[in-house]
Structures are given as C-alpha cells and as structure tokens.
Write an enzyme that holds these catalytic residues in place. Structure first.
Site: not given
Length: 144
Positions: A9, A11-13, A16
């Site tokens: 997804k 923007g999902c930290k 990342a």
C-alpha cells in the site's frame, strides 16, 4: 541477488520499512500498488499457500480492528471475494520471488531472502493506535 515483486500500500510506513530490509539484503525490489492491481480470486489465492483463511486478512485494517469484519467467519471462497473487492483487507505485503509467493513478511520466501536476519518488528503496523487509515500517498510519487 534476487528480483522481488513487492505488492504494497503506497504510503504505508511498515511496507516501506520491509522494502528497505529486502534492498539492504542486496535484492532488487519492484513495488506494485496492492490497491490498483487487477486481482482475481484465483491469482490472489496463490499468495496464501496452506495458511489458515483468517491469516489472509490484514489485522491492522480498520474494519478488522473495529470488529466490523471477523476473518474467522470466512471460508476460502468468501474471503477471496471480499479481499478482491477491498484489497486493503489483504495481509501485506504480497511478495513474489524465485517462483514463490507469500502474504506477510514472516514466511517463505521472505525469511530465506533475509537469511534469517529479519527485524522481529517488521510485521508490526507503524500505526498501532486507533483504527485510523494511513494517509493517501502523494499522487506524484513514482511508487504508485
């Protein structure tokens, strides 16, 4: 070095952080947007292997955290239908590497790709508090 397809997804930290772990281990990671991928039940099913149906769901998804959706009540067919309809409910990341697929960051092929050096918190949501959705990604970001 392995080429990995990593469905996330944007923007999902947490995703990342997981991607960074794979890259730090020397792998080439190609990211794809879990939400916009044209999923079918048959294709999605390949990522779950023999894992229990309830484990196919993202426990951090707002509908699951709130109790609105109970993964334990789904059979495989019903689970695939709702996961295809709402990809944010899918446990992520989805990973493809070396002809293997998985959902989550705690099973094969991910564990072999990291040579057992995975961060024990790599599966933990970066937003463990209330069921607020992650912010929408920047539409100009190349990782969309």
């Amino acid at each position: 070095m392995t080429s990995i397809v990593f469905y996330q997804k944007p923007g999902c930290k947490t995703n990342a952080r997981q991607k960074q772990l794979l890259e730090a281990a020397g792998h080439v990671v190609t990211t794809k947007n879990l939400r916009t991928e044209p999923w079918t039940g048959e294709r999605l099913r390949q990522f779950f292997g023999s894992t229990p149906v309830a484990s196919w769901f993202n426990p951090a998804a707002p509908g699951i955290k709130s109790g609105e959706i109970d993964p334990a009540t789904f059979d495989a067919g019903a689970a695939l239908a709702i996961l295809v309809e709402d990809p944010l409910l899918i446990r992520r990341p989805l990973v493809e590497a070396n002809g293997q697929r998985c959902a989550g960051f705690d099973r094969e092929p991910v564990t072999s790709l990291l040579c057992g050096a995975a961060d024990p918190d790599a599966e933990s949501c970066s937003r463990p508090g209330p069921s607020l959705p992650c912010p929408e990604p920047d539409p100009t970001s190349p990782s969309r």
